[in-house]
Design a protein around this motif. Structure first.
Motif, PDB file in Angstrom:
ATOM      1  N   PRO A 175       0.911  -1.368   0.242  1.00  0.00           N
ATOM      2  CA  PRO A 175      -0.119   0.082  -0.269  1.00  0.00           C
ATOM      3  C   PRO A 175       0.996   1.430   0.181  1.00  0.00           C
ATOM      4  O   PRO A 175       2.131   1.378   0.775  1.00  0.00           O
ATOM      5  CB  PRO A 175      -0.729  -0.012   1.188  1.00  0.00           C
ATOM      6  CG  PRO A 175      -0.863  -1.625   1.719  1.00  0.00           C
ATOM      7  CD  PRO A 175       0.486  -2.152   1.169  1.00  0.00           C
ATOM      8  N   LEU A 176       0.175   2.312  -0.626  1.00  0.00           N
ATOM      9  CA  LEU A 176       1.097   3.699  -0.696  1.00  0.00           C
ATOM     10  C   LEU A 176       0.489   4.845  -0.474  1.00  0.00           C
ATOM     11  O   LEU A 176      -0.851   4.776  -0.849  1.00  0.00           O
ATOM     12  CB  LEU A 176       1.660   3.603  -2.070  1.00  0.00           C
ATOM     13  CG  LEU A 176       2.587   2.591  -3.100  1.00  0.00           C
ATOM     14  CD1 LEU A 176       2.719   2.703  -4.484  1.00  0.00           C
ATOM     15  CD2 LEU A 176       4.203   2.573  -2.260  1.00  0.00           C
ATOM     16  N   ILE A 177       1.118   5.745  -0.198  1.00  0.00           N
ATOM     17  CA  ILE A 177       0.602   7.143  -0.027  1.00  0.00           C
ATOM     18  C   ILE A 177       1.689   7.697  -0.905  1.00  0.00           C
ATOM     19  O   ILE A 177       2.740   7.771  -0.676  1.00  0.00           O
ATOM     20  CB  ILE A 177       0.703   7.819   1.097  1.00  0.00           C
ATOM     21  CG1 ILE A 177      -0.418   7.413   2.158  1.00  0.00           C
ATOM     22  CG2 ILE A 177       0.470   9.171   1.113  1.00  0.00           C
ATOM     23  CD1 ILE A 177      -0.695   7.932   3.386  1.00  0.00           C
ATOM     24  N   VAL A 178       1.284   8.594  -2.090  1.00  0.00           N
ATOM     25  CA  VAL A 178       2.277   9.502  -2.944  1.00  0.00           C
ATOM     26  C   VAL A 178       1.788  10.841  -2.779  1.00  0.00           C
ATOM     27  O   VAL A 178       0.410  10.960  -3.253  1.00  0.00           O
ATOM     28  CB  VAL A 178       2.177   8.534  -4.142  1.00  0.00           C
ATOM     29  CG1 VAL A 178       3.152   7.255  -3.897  1.00  0.00           C
ATOM     30  CG2 VAL A 178       1.219   8.505  -4.939  1.00  0.00           C
ATOM     31  N   GLY A 179       2.671  11.792  -2.963  1.00  0.00           N
ATOM     32  CA  GLY A 179       2.128  13.206  -3.401  1.00  0.00           C
ATOM     33  C   GLY A 179       2.976  14.080  -3.377  1.00  0.00           C
ATOM     34  O   GLY A 179       4.298  13.858  -3.290  1.00  0.00           O
ATOM     35  N   ILE A 180       2.679  15.233  -3.679  1.00  0.00           N
ATOM     36  CA  ILE A 180       3.610  16.435  -3.925  1.00  0.00           C
ATOM     37  C   ILE A 180       3.037  17.748  -3.299  1.00  0.00           C
ATOM     38  O   ILE A 180       1.882  17.728  -2.785  1.00  0.00           O
ATOM     39  CB  ILE A 180       3.921  16.764  -5.310  1.00  0.00           C
ATOM     40  CG1 ILE A 180       2.740  16.754  -6.065  1.00  0.00           C
ATOM     41  CG2 ILE A 180       4.606  15.511  -6.037  1.00  0.00           C
ATOM     42  CD1 ILE A 180       2.991  17.477  -7.626  1.00  0.00           C
ATOM     43  N   THR A 181       3.751  18.923  -3.085  1.00  0.00           N
ATOM     44  CA  THR A 181       3.227  20.169  -2.826  1.00  0.00           C
ATOM     45  C   THR A 181       3.139  20.837  -4.330  1.00  0.00           C
ATOM     46  O   THR A 181       3.524  20.437  -5.464  1.00  0.00           O
ATOM     47  CB  THR A 181       4.191  20.854  -2.285  1.00  0.00           C
ATOM     48  OG1 THR A 181       5.470  21.126  -3.223  1.00  0.00           O
ATOM     49  CG2 THR A 181       4.703  20.358  -0.792  1.00  0.00           C
ATOM     50  N   THR A 223      -2.077  12.528  11.957  1.00  0.00           N
ATOM     51  CA  THR A 223      -3.138  11.707  12.181  1.00  0.00           C
ATOM     52  C   THR A 223      -3.115  10.567  10.918  1.00  0.00           C
ATOM     53  O   THR A 223      -3.276   9.431  10.789  1.00  0.00           O
ATOM     54  CB  THR A 223      -4.368  12.215  12.596  1.00  0.00           C
ATOM     55  OG1 THR A 223      -4.297  12.932  13.828  1.00  0.00           O
ATOM     56  CG2 THR A 223      -5.337  10.855  12.920  1.00  0.00           C
ATOM     57  N   LEU A 224      -3.370  11.276   9.784  1.00  0.00           N
ATOM     58  CA  LEU A 224      -3.630  10.611   8.412  1.00  0.00           C
ATOM     59  C   LEU A 224      -2.135   9.836   8.272  1.00  0.00           C
ATOM     60  O   LEU A 224      -2.559   8.714   8.065  1.00  0.00           O
ATOM     61  CB  LEU A 224      -3.602  11.529   7.321  1.00  0.00           C
ATOM     62  CG  LEU A 224      -4.923  12.449   7.247  1.00  0.00           C
ATOM     63  CD1 LEU A 224      -4.684  13.569   6.105  1.00  0.00           C
ATOM     64  CD2 LEU A 224      -5.904  11.555   6.919  1.00  0.00           C
ATOM     65  N   TRP A 225      -1.046  10.183   8.423  1.00  0.00           N
ATOM     66  CA  TRP A 225       0.164   9.554   8.077  1.00  0.00           C
ATOM     67  C   TRP A 225       0.237   8.327   9.156  1.00  0.00           C
ATOM     68  O   TRP A 225       0.492   7.297   8.775  1.00  0.00           O
ATOM     69  CB  TRP A 225       1.261  10.346   8.174  1.00  0.00           C
ATOM     70  CG  TRP A 225       1.671  11.035   7.002  1.00  0.00           C
ATOM     71  CD1 TRP A 225       3.185  11.011   6.324  1.00  0.00           C
ATOM     72  CD2 TRP A 225       1.164  11.663   5.950  1.00  0.00           C
ATOM     73  NE1 TRP A 225       3.140  11.684   5.284  1.00  0.00           N
ATOM     74  CE2 TRP A 225       2.011  11.992   4.966  1.00  0.00           C
ATOM     75  CE3 TRP A 225      -0.145  11.894   5.972  1.00  0.00           C
ATOM     76  CZ2 TRP A 225       1.916  12.881   3.911  1.00  0.00           C
ATOM     77  CZ3 TRP A 225      -0.645  12.941   4.658  1.00  0.00           C
ATOM     78  CH2 TRP A 225       0.452  13.250   3.546  1.00  0.00           C
ATOM     79  N   ALA A 226      -0.194   8.593  10.683  1.00  0.00           N
ATOM     80  CA  ALA A 226      -0.052   7.830  11.456  1.00  0.00           C
ATOM     81  C   ALA A 226      -1.024   6.480  11.179  1.00  0.00           C
ATOM     82  O   ALA A 226      -0.759   5.256  11.619  1.00  0.00           O
ATOM     83  CB  ALA A 226      -0.074   8.183  12.864  1.00  0.00           C
ATOM     84  N   ASN A 227      -2.118   6.907  10.946  1.00  0.00           N
ATOM     85  CA  ASN A 227      -3.208   5.721  10.657  1.00  0.00           C
ATOM     86  C   ASN A 227      -2.693   5.011   9.534  1.00  0.00           C
ATOM     87  O   ASN A 227      -3.081   3.752   9.515  1.00  0.00           O
ATOM     88  CB  ASN A 227      -4.531   6.531  10.247  1.00  0.00           C
ATOM     89  CG  ASN A 227      -5.328   6.926  11.346  1.00  0.00           C
ATOM     90  OD1 ASN A 227      -5.354   6.597  12.342  1.00  0.00           O
ATOM     91  ND2 ASN A 227      -6.154   7.915  11.073  1.00  0.00           N
ATOM     92  N   PHE A 228      -2.216   5.628   8.476  1.00  0.00           N
ATOM     93  CA  PHE A 228      -1.631   4.652   7.218  1.00  0.00           C
ATOM     94  C   PHE A 228      -0.710   3.592   7.787  1.00  0.00           C
ATOM     95  O   PHE A 228      -0.568   2.697   7.475  1.00  0.00           O
ATOM     96  CB  PHE A 228      -1.064   5.538   6.123  1.00  0.00           C
ATOM     97  CG  PHE A 228      -0.670   4.541   5.027  1.00  0.00           C
ATOM     98  CD1 PHE A 228      -1.580   4.120   4.003  1.00  0.00           C
ATOM     99  CD2 PHE A 228       0.820   4.545   4.842  1.00  0.00           C
ATOM    100  CE1 PHE A 228      -1.211   3.369   3.202  1.00  0.00           C
ATOM    101  CE2 PHE A 228       1.187   3.929   3.819  1.00  0.00           C
ATOM    102  CZ  PHE A 228       0.260   3.337   2.833  1.00  0.00           C
ATOM    103  N   ALA A 229       0.412   4.077   8.573  1.00  0.00           N
ATOM    104  CA  ALA A 229       1.278   3.197   9.193  1.00  0.00           C
ATOM    105  C   ALA A 229       0.696   2.155  10.157  1.00  0.00           C
ATOM    106  O   ALA A 229       1.212   1.127   9.891  1.00  0.00           O
ATOM    107  CB  ALA A 229       2.279   4.147  10.286  1.00  0.00           C
ATOM    108  N   LYS A 230      -0.308   2.453  10.545  1.00  0.00           N
ATOM    109  CA  LYS A 230      -0.850   1.529  11.828  1.00  0.00           C
ATOM    110  C   LYS A 230      -1.719   0.665  11.069  1.00  0.00           C
ATOM    111  O   LYS A 230      -1.990  -0.746  11.242  1.00  0.00           O
ATOM    112  CB  LYS A 230      -1.606   2.059  12.784  1.00  0.00           C
ATOM    113  CG  LYS A 230      -0.933   3.028  13.621  1.00  0.00           C
ATOM    114  CD  LYS A 230      -1.639   3.709  14.464  1.00  0.00           C
ATOM    115  CE  LYS A 230      -0.807   4.616  15.597  1.00  0.00           C
ATOM    116  NZ  LYS A 230      -1.742   5.568  16.572  1.00  0.00           N
ATOM    117  N   THR A 231      -2.666   1.140  10.108  1.00  0.00           N
ATOM    118  CA  THR A 231      -3.681   0.362   9.316  1.00  0.00           C
ATOM    119  C   THR A 231      -3.856   0.169   7.921  1.00  0.00           C
ATOM    120  O   THR A 231      -4.703  -0.589   7.492  1.00  0.00           O
ATOM    121  CB  THR A 231      -5.041   0.611   9.937  1.00  0.00           C
ATOM    122  OG1 THR A 231      -5.202   1.946   9.239  1.00  0.00           O
ATOM    123  CG2 THR A 231      -5.076   0.935  11.511  1.00  0.00           C
TER     124      THR A 231
END
Length: 609
Positions: free
Chosen positions: A345-351, A506-514
């Motif tokens: 699973p991934l989160i990807v993004g930019i400014t 919270t978003l980043w930590a939720n992803f790391a956890k779940t």
């Protein structure tokens, strides 16, 4: 008598050191690592009431110069004192950047980690740091985030970020580490004498150490998230394609402000650079074995201070070693398209304006002209022709390409302030960041869960010194990922900054956890990326949803632009002198606009003539 300003400065200095600086108080609990020994850490404190545990400067591997890392380490004697950071890997001093960028980089690091502003360096630098929440972990242990620092593979350090608030507020373990940089991490020869990619191998060694030992710190070895920014983001993507090197060492990834499909160099491209290095240090260039032996005898500090400007970084190292696996068998885009990568699973993004401060530098307040814009597009065209052909033979045809870019990004009827500046940086961001991001998502979303974002929150605290036309530059999002507005330094953060930090952490930590960023404690709708619209999260005050499929400029770079470059390099007669002949040019316009009609159906074909 003290002046008022001096009094205020001293006051803030005292308050800063009293309440902010992470203070070493009492030793954190000893930890026994089988095969290595016992280590003692320290408690880090903030505001006297916030605590986390830190185990700093732990050796994870050893490496001889220009060799892969050795993960077999002898046990240490007695108790290892893991209460201070180890020296960083050798690197040249950071070039003076834009003043606003320098300020943000200092704020992200917290400055507290620099030990009086003086950084220490060592070639024996393969060390890591483990930051652990205070208290009892979950039944399965804390989720783990392994951070790969920024720095374009030539500089950077684990002390460039301050992870305290993310660890304290979100109850996750954060691991930071050093890896070899510049010539020490990416020296390569085309004859197999030096494989290259040693810095990436160091990263894999660090991941192996975490996977093997993090449970002793209360971490969950089955919930390891690899997170990187800039060069660290590129590294994270390369670990997905690294075959046996990082297989099973991480379970999800967060890729920020980096092109996952970046084209890596071939070993032969370093030949001219190696010739320069040979001359500078007085080492015979041939045979390569003697060249390497000569470089190994030179002190690391001397090498670092005298290195020429070289684009160090990952290479395709297939077939360069008989003793170790290649780290990059092929170009990353080919590996992802073939499906031969670790699917996580991934989160990807930019400014939204990644390199605006680097592109404009000290000219951010200067309004460009239409000629400046055309010249910028011409430079893009000439550069891309050379990349496509490896020759300057076709460069007289660059107007074919530059006119097409100008057609997409010129808005001469707009009266918006600094519109030309905005058009220029939008073209830069779309080409180098947003289009590769969509291409990457298009490839990997077929096989795994992926969330995407564009960071557009323009903090008034951070942007007070920036012109209004500038959006969010690179690094400015890191303030919120690490919860820096909750760090009590001399920056006067606003309540909106703290709220944004809470949500992003919270978003980043939720992803790391779940593996689901909106699983709990946050009221944000963030859909996974799915064709054909490819939704992404707009991170600003509203947290709305955007769609990559609606961005027609990205469709231009992705679908039309390669055809135009191909036309300029293959379909035109390069013997026509300094300009493209009229017939070919008209053909180009017709082809260009006919293809555009598939994307821009509302544009009449005659409006361009």
């Amino acid at each position: 008598m003290w002046s008022k300003n001096l009094f205020i400065s001293v006051y803030f200095y005292v308050i800063y050191n009293l309440f902010y600086t992470c203070v070493i108080s009492i030793d954190a609990p000893y930890i026994h690592i089988p095969g290595n020994g016992i280590i003692s850490g320290t408690y880090l404190k903030m505001y006297r009431t916030q605590n986390i545990k830190a185990y700093l400067g732990i050796r994870y591997a050893h490496a001889a110069r220009f060799s892969p890392p050795d993960i077999e380490l002898p046990p240490w004697k007695g108790v290892f004192n893991a209460t201070s950071f180890a020296p960083s890997c050798w690197q040249q001093a950071r070039a003076s950047a834009n003043a606003q960028l320098e300020k943000v980089l200092d704020v992200i690091s917290g400055e507290m980690l620099n030990e009086g502003g003086t950084r220490k360096y060592d070639e024996n630098c393969l060390n890591l740091n483990v930051f652990v929440p205070d208290g009892l972990p979950e039944v399965d242990g804390y989720a783990v985030i392994v951070w790969i620092h920024s720095g374009n593979f030539t500089m950077g350090s684990p002390i460039d970020i301050e992870p305290f608030q993310l660890v304290f507020k979100q109850k996750v373990i954060v691991v930071t580490f050093s890896y070899r940089l510049n010539i020490f991490g990416f020296f390569s020869t085309d004859d197999g004498e030096a494989q290259g990619n040693f810095g990436l191998m160091d990263q894999s060694a660090a991941l192996y150490w975490v996977k093997k030992n993090i449970n002793y710190f209360g971490g969950d070895e089955n919930r390891i998230t690899l997170m990187g920014h800039d060069a660290g983001a590129i590294s994270a993507a390369l670990h997905m394609t690294s075959g046996e090197w990082s297989k099973g060492a991480f379970h999800k990834a967060i890729i920020m402000s980096g092109n996952p499909l970046v084209s890596v160099r071939s070993p032969h491209e370093f030949n001219n650079d190696l010739d320069k290095i040979s001359n500078i240090f007085g080492c015979a260039r041939r045979p390569t074995s003697l060249f390497i032996q000569c470089l190994k005898r030179i002190d690391a500090k001397i090498i670092t201070e005298n290195l020429p400007s070289v684009e160090w970084g990952p290479i395709v190292d297939y077939g360069l070693s008989n003793t170790s696996y290649p780290f990059i068998e092929n170009q990353p885009e080919n590996l992802f398209k073939s499906g031969t990568y670790h699917k996580v699973p991934l989160i990807v993004g930019i400014t939204d304006m990644e390199e605006v401060l680097e592109v404009f530098k000290e000219y951010i307040t200067t309004e460009l002209t239409t000629d400046d814009l055309k010249n910028f597009f011409s430079d893009i065209a000439v550069n891309d022709i050379y990349k496509a052909t490896g020759s300057n033979e076709w460069c007289t045809n660059f107007p074919i390409i530059s006119d097409a870019i100008n057609f997409m990004y010129s808005d001469e009827n707009s009266e918006e302030e600094m519109k030309i500046n905005t058009n220029l940086i939008n073209a830069h961001t779309d080409k180098l960041y947003l289009t590769p991001l969509e291409t990457f998502i298009d490839i990997v979303s077929k096989h795994q869960t992926i969330y995407s974002y564009i960071f557009k929150f323009r903090s008034k605290t951070l942007s007070s010194d920036l012109p209004n036309w500038i959006g969010v530059p690179k690094y400015f999002d890191q303030i919120f990922v690490w919860g820096i507005p909750y760090v009590g330094n001399v920056v006067e953060w606003k309540s909106t900054d703290k709220k944004m930090a809470d949500i992003v952490m919270t978003l980043w930590a939720n992803f790391a956890k779940t593996s689901n960023p909106t699983k709990s404690n946050v009221y944000v709708k963030w859909n996974t990326m799915e064709p054909p619209k490819y939704s992404y999260l707009i991170i600003d005050e509203s947290f709305n949803t955007g769609y990559l499929s609606d961005n027609r400029r990205v469709q231009f770079w992705k679908n039309l632009y390669p055809k135009i470059v191909n036309f300029a390099t293959e379909c035109c007669n390069s013997t026509n002198g300094g300009t493209t002949n009229l017939i070919s040019y008209i053909m180009y316009l017709v082809i260009c606009l006919c293809i555009c009609l598939d994307i821009y159906v509302q544009i009449p074909i005659l409006t361009y003539f």
